[in-house]
Design an enzyme around this catalytic site. Structure first.
Site, PDB file in Angstrom:
ATOM      1  N   ASP A   1     -13.149   0.820 -15.893  1.00 16.31           N
ATOM      2  CA  ASP A   1     -13.188   2.219 -16.349  1.00 16.31           C
ATOM      3  C   ASP A   1     -13.405   3.178 -15.174  1.00 16.31           C
ATOM      4  O   ASP A   1     -14.283   4.040 -15.199  1.00 16.31           O
ATOM      5  CB  ASP A   1     -14.282   2.421 -17.403  1.00 16.31           C
ATOM      6  CG  ASP A   1     -13.841   1.983 -18.788  1.00 16.31           C
ATOM      7  OD1 ASP A   1     -12.620   1.940 -19.025  1.00 16.31           O
ATOM      8  OD2 ASP A   1     -14.704   1.678 -19.625  1.00 16.31           O
TER       9      ASP A   1
ATOM     10  N   ASP B   1     -22.615   7.447 -31.308  1.00 15.78           N
ATOM     11  CA  ASP B   1     -22.917   8.243 -30.116  1.00 15.78           C
ATOM     12  C   ASP B   1     -23.683   9.496 -30.507  1.00 15.78           C
ATOM     13  O   ASP B   1     -24.481  10.023 -29.725  1.00 15.78           O
ATOM     14  CB  ASP B   1     -21.635   8.688 -29.401  1.00 15.78           C
ATOM     15  CG  ASP B   1     -20.834   7.529 -28.842  1.00 15.78           C
ATOM     16  OD1 ASP B   1     -21.418   6.455 -28.616  1.00 15.78           O
ATOM     17  OD2 ASP B   1     -19.622   7.711 -28.633  1.00 15.78           O
TER      18      ASP B   1
ATOM     19  N   GLU C   1      -4.667   2.423 -23.398  1.00  9.85           N
ATOM     20  CA  GLU C   1      -5.612   2.736 -22.326  1.00  9.85           C
ATOM     21  C   GLU C   1      -5.127   2.121 -21.027  1.00  9.85           C
ATOM     22  O   GLU C   1      -4.744   0.942 -20.988  1.00  9.85           O
ATOM     23  CB  GLU C   1      -7.020   2.234 -22.653  1.00  9.85           C
ATOM     24  CG  GLU C   1      -8.011   2.537 -21.541  1.00  9.85           C
ATOM     25  CD  GLU C   1      -9.448   2.203 -21.900  1.00  9.85           C
ATOM     26  OE1 GLU C   1     -10.175   1.708 -21.015  1.00  9.85           O
ATOM     27  OE2 GLU C   1      -9.858   2.442 -23.056  1.00  9.85           O
TER      28      GLU C   1
ATOM     29  N   HIS D   1      -7.031  -1.085 -19.917  1.00 13.21           N
ATOM     30  CA  HIS D   1      -6.805  -2.254 -20.764  1.00 13.21           C
ATOM     31  C   HIS D   1      -5.507  -2.957 -20.383  1.00 13.21           C
ATOM     32  O   HIS D   1      -5.450  -4.189 -20.337  1.00 13.21           O
ATOM     33  CB  HIS D   1      -6.774  -1.838 -22.235  1.00 13.21           C
ATOM     34  CG  HIS D   1      -8.099  -1.403 -22.761  1.00 13.21           C
ATOM     35  ND1 HIS D   1      -8.292  -1.009 -24.064  1.00 13.21           N
ATOM     36  CD2 HIS D   1      -9.316  -1.293 -22.159  1.00 13.21           C
ATOM     37  CE1 HIS D   1      -9.558  -0.678 -24.252  1.00 13.21           C
ATOM     38  NE2 HIS D   1     -10.198  -0.841 -23.101  1.00 13.21           N
TER      39      HIS D   1
ATOM     40  N   GLU E   1      -6.256   0.890 -30.901  1.00 11.72           N
ATOM     41  CA  GLU E   1      -6.403   0.750 -29.448  1.00 11.72           C
ATOM     42  C   GLU E   1      -6.372  -0.730 -29.045  1.00 11.72           C
ATOM     43  O   GLU E   1      -7.318  -1.472 -29.317  1.00 11.72           O
ATOM     44  CB  GLU E   1      -7.721   1.382 -28.992  1.00 11.72           C
ATOM     45  CG  GLU E   1      -7.955   1.294 -27.501  1.00 11.72           C
ATOM     46  CD  GLU E   1      -9.212   2.017 -27.066  1.00 11.72           C
ATOM     47  OE1 GLU E   1      -9.773   1.646 -26.025  1.00 11.72           O
ATOM     48  OE2 GLU E   1      -9.638   2.957 -27.772  1.00 11.72           O
TER      49      GLU E   1
ATOM     50  N   HIS F   1     -17.942   8.191 -30.730  1.00 11.60           N
ATOM     51  CA  HIS F   1     -18.162   7.189 -31.765  1.00 11.60           C
ATOM     52  C   HIS F   1     -19.179   7.773 -32.747  1.00 11.60           C
ATOM     53  O   HIS F   1     -19.993   8.634 -32.376  1.00 11.60           O
ATOM     54  CB  HIS F   1     -18.748   5.899 -31.197  1.00 11.60           C
ATOM     55  CG  HIS F   1     -17.874   5.200 -30.203  1.00 11.60           C
ATOM     56  ND1 HIS F   1     -17.894   5.497 -28.865  1.00 11.60           N
ATOM     57  CD2 HIS F   1     -16.974   4.201 -30.365  1.00 11.60           C
ATOM     58  CE1 HIS F   1     -17.038   4.714 -28.227  1.00 11.60           C
ATOM     59  NE2 HIS F   1     -16.462   3.920 -29.116  1.00 11.60           N
TER      60      HIS F   1
ATOM     61  N   LYS G   1      -6.480  -4.048 -26.535  1.00 15.49           N
ATOM     62  CA  LYS G   1      -7.156  -4.469 -25.304  1.00 15.49           C
ATOM     63  C   LYS G   1      -6.983  -5.975 -25.161  1.00 15.49           C
ATOM     64  O   LYS G   1      -7.471  -6.737 -26.003  1.00 15.49           O
ATOM     65  CB  LYS G   1      -8.639  -4.104 -25.346  1.00 15.49           C
ATOM     66  CG  LYS G   1      -9.379  -4.429 -24.050  1.00 15.49           C
ATOM     67  CD  LYS G   1     -10.842  -3.986 -24.126  1.00 15.49           C
ATOM     68  CE  LYS G   1     -11.553  -4.214 -22.805  1.00 15.49           C
ATOM     69  NZ  LYS G   1     -12.977  -3.814 -22.851  1.00 15.49           N
TER      70      LYS G   1
ATOM     71  N   ASP H   1      -5.983   7.035 -23.638  1.00 15.79           N
ATOM     72  CA  ASP H   1      -7.197   6.952 -22.841  1.00 15.79           C
ATOM     73  C   ASP H   1      -6.815   6.811 -21.375  1.00 15.79           C
ATOM     74  O   ASP H   1      -6.160   5.828 -20.981  1.00 15.79           O
ATOM     75  CB  ASP H   1      -8.043   5.758 -23.271  1.00 15.79           C
ATOM     76  CG  ASP H   1      -8.833   6.023 -24.535  1.00 15.79           C
ATOM     77  OD1 ASP H   1      -8.872   7.192 -24.973  1.00 15.79           O
ATOM     78  OD2 ASP H   1      -9.404   5.070 -25.093  1.00 15.79           O
TER      79      ASP H   1
ATOM     80  N   MET I   1     -10.797  14.091 -31.683  1.00 21.04           N
ATOM     81  CA  MET I   1     -10.766  12.667 -32.050  1.00 21.04           C
ATOM     82  C   MET I   1     -12.177  12.150 -32.246  1.00 21.04           C
ATOM     83  O   MET I   1     -13.093  12.542 -31.531  1.00 21.04           O
ATOM     84  CB  MET I   1     -10.063  11.860 -30.939  1.00 21.04           C
ATOM     85  CG  MET I   1      -9.987  10.362 -31.194  1.00 21.04           C
ATOM     86  SD  MET I   1     -11.447   9.404 -30.671  1.00 21.04           S
ATOM     87  CE  MET I   1     -11.187   9.268 -28.901  1.00 21.04           C
TER      88      MET I   1
ATOM     89  N   ASP J   1     -13.551  -4.899 -17.085  1.00 18.94           N
ATOM     90  CA  ASP J   1     -13.212  -3.539 -17.541  1.00 18.94           C
ATOM     91  C   ASP J   1     -13.970  -2.520 -16.692  1.00 18.94           C
ATOM     92  O   ASP J   1     -15.134  -2.215 -16.956  1.00 18.94           O
ATOM     93  CB  ASP J   1     -13.587  -3.406 -19.019  1.00 18.94           C
ATOM     94  CG  ASP J   1     -12.999  -2.155 -19.650  1.00 18.94           C
ATOM     95  OD1 ASP J   1     -12.261  -1.432 -18.961  1.00 18.94           O
ATOM     96  OD2 ASP J   1     -13.287  -1.910 -20.830  1.00 18.94           O
TER      97      ASP J   1
ATOM     98  N   ASP K   1     -11.352   8.179 -20.685  1.00 22.27           N
ATOM     99  CA  ASP K   1     -12.269   7.128 -21.138  1.00 22.27           C
ATOM    100  C   ASP K   1     -12.664   6.314 -19.908  1.00 22.27           C
ATOM    101  O   ASP K   1     -12.123   5.241 -19.642  1.00 22.27           O
ATOM    102  CB  ASP K   1     -11.592   6.246 -22.188  1.00 22.27           C
ATOM    103  CG  ASP K   1     -12.561   5.243 -22.795  1.00 22.27           C
ATOM    104  OD1 ASP K   1     -13.711   5.179 -22.328  1.00 22.27           O
ATOM    105  OD2 ASP K   1     -12.162   4.516 -23.721  1.00 22.27           O
TER     106      ASP K   1
END
Length: 378
Positions: free
Chosen positions: A261, A61, A221, A224, A185, A58, A187, A249, A92, A259, A291
């Site tokens: 992950d 980030d 993802e 998701h 994306e 991001h 979700k 992802d 990306m 979520d 991800d």
């Protein structure tokens, strides 16, 4: 030893991680961080050592939202030097339009024109950063694009604002000559009560209303889809069918949970196998992007074990796909099933109807063979 060497990640495997994934500090809604911050340049070095192809990010980030232009340029310069030193790509980038309180009622779908303007301009700067780093994919997750109170916002207006914003972002790409595409994306759950465009199918339909639909695809993802009880393989297949799988992802998730992950392939072995099979059989040549987050129980060493395990698991599943195609018994059952389907009688009366009604398809046998393959029995 020879078998183990097949599971050593190499850059040509195109494995990537986000700065926010290995950099996750283990904070959750009920507990504070358990790990120290890892510098982006350290993440680059360690991912390179583990055999990754690239790193993603991001905008914030890497560059704090309140950084001055001089600070921004210094941070980016140091990051690019680390990428060059350790031979890592940035395929990306994405933009954070969900964390800052200004986005509490949406970013691109905010009812406030000033917030939408701020969000679009922030996304443009993230695109500029991505181009500077060599990225050709811009992922856009609409984390705050939703509602709790439907009386407050007509969803038709929200979709119109969403469309106008995306049209402006694709114009920005085209006007600047960036070799970049946008991947939306979806979700279904979190963090809003209801999310606009929550599935791959709804995103694909929306994309067709954009001015430059050819520049926009999806970034499905695993977690998701599974949060809402959907089948990630079917979601990804729909994107592939529409030639809109621009990025993916990879992680894992238990159905109907928050979520999570989870590390890729760590929970749903059969579902993960079929997802890897779909990606490999379809010839998908984009990044295999993880991800996911290390468990909150882990220290820094556990973070690198998480990254290493994600890549090794993909390679192991890919090996199972190869064995699936080479397994004589599995292929014989598949051929028998396909022959039944293709050579069965045309339905032109009660006798032919009964023929089809009475047939078994040997799916139990096939499923057991796949299960044995995954369990190491074949």
């Amino acid at each position: 030893m020879e078998d183990q060497e097949r599971f050593v990640p190499q850059p040509e495997d195109r494995f990537t991680f986000g700065l926010w994934t290995v950099g996750n500090r283990g904070r959750d809604p009920f507990g504070d961080a358990v790990r120290p911050t890892i510098a982006p340049t350290t993440i680059v070095r360690e991912l390179s050592r583990l055999g990754a192809y690239g790193v993603t990010l991001h905008d914030n980030d890497l560059v704090p939202i309140d950084a001055t232009p001089a600070e921004r340029d210094r941070i980016v310069r140091e990051f690019k030097a680390a990428l060059d030193d350790h031979h890592l790509a940035v395929p990306m980038v994405t933009v954070n339009l969900f964390y800052d309180p200004v986005f509490k009622d949406g970013a691109l779908t905010s009812a406030a024109p000033a917030v939408r303007r701020f969000a679009v301009d922030k996304a443009k700067r993230a695109m500029d950063l991505g181009h500077e780093l060599g990225a050709t994919i811009f992922v856009l997750w609409g984390g705050r694009e939703g509602a709790e109170v439907d009386a407050a916002k007509d969803p038709r207006d929200a979709l119109r604002w969403y469309r106008e914003s995306l049209n402006e972002l694709t114009d920005h790409i085209i006007r600047n000559g960036y070799p970049m595409r946008i991947a939306l994306e979806p979700k279904p759950n979190e963090p809003r009560s209801d999310i606009y465009l929550p599935t791959v199918g709804s995103m694909l339909a929306f994309i067709q209303t954009l001015d430059h639909a050819e520049r926009v695809g999806v970034n499905p993802e695993v977690a998701h889809a599974k949060m809402a009880g959907l089948n990630p393989v079917h979601e990804v297949a729909q994107a592939i069918d529409q030639q809109k799988l621009f990025h993916i992802d990879l992680n894992d998730q238990r159905i109907a949970r928050f979520d999570q992950d989870l590390r890729f392939g760590s929970d749903d072995l059969k579902g993960t196998f079929y997802l890897v099979k779909l990606l490999e059989d379809s010839g998908y040549d984009g990044p295999r992007h993880f991800d996911a987050h290390p468990y909150r129980t882990e220290d820094i060493e556990g973070v690198w074990q998480f990254a290493r395990g994600s890549m090794r698991s993909y390679l192991a599943y890919r090996e199972k796909v190869r064995r699936f195609h080479q397994d004589g018994e599995i292929q014989a059952v598949l051929a028998r099933i396909q022959k039944l389907h293709s050579e069965g009688p045309a339905i032109d009366g009660e006798a032919s109807l009964n023929w089809w009604r009475e047939r078994g398809y040997a799916y139990e046998e096939l499923d057991q063979l796949v299960t044995e393959l995954l369990l190491g029995m074949r």
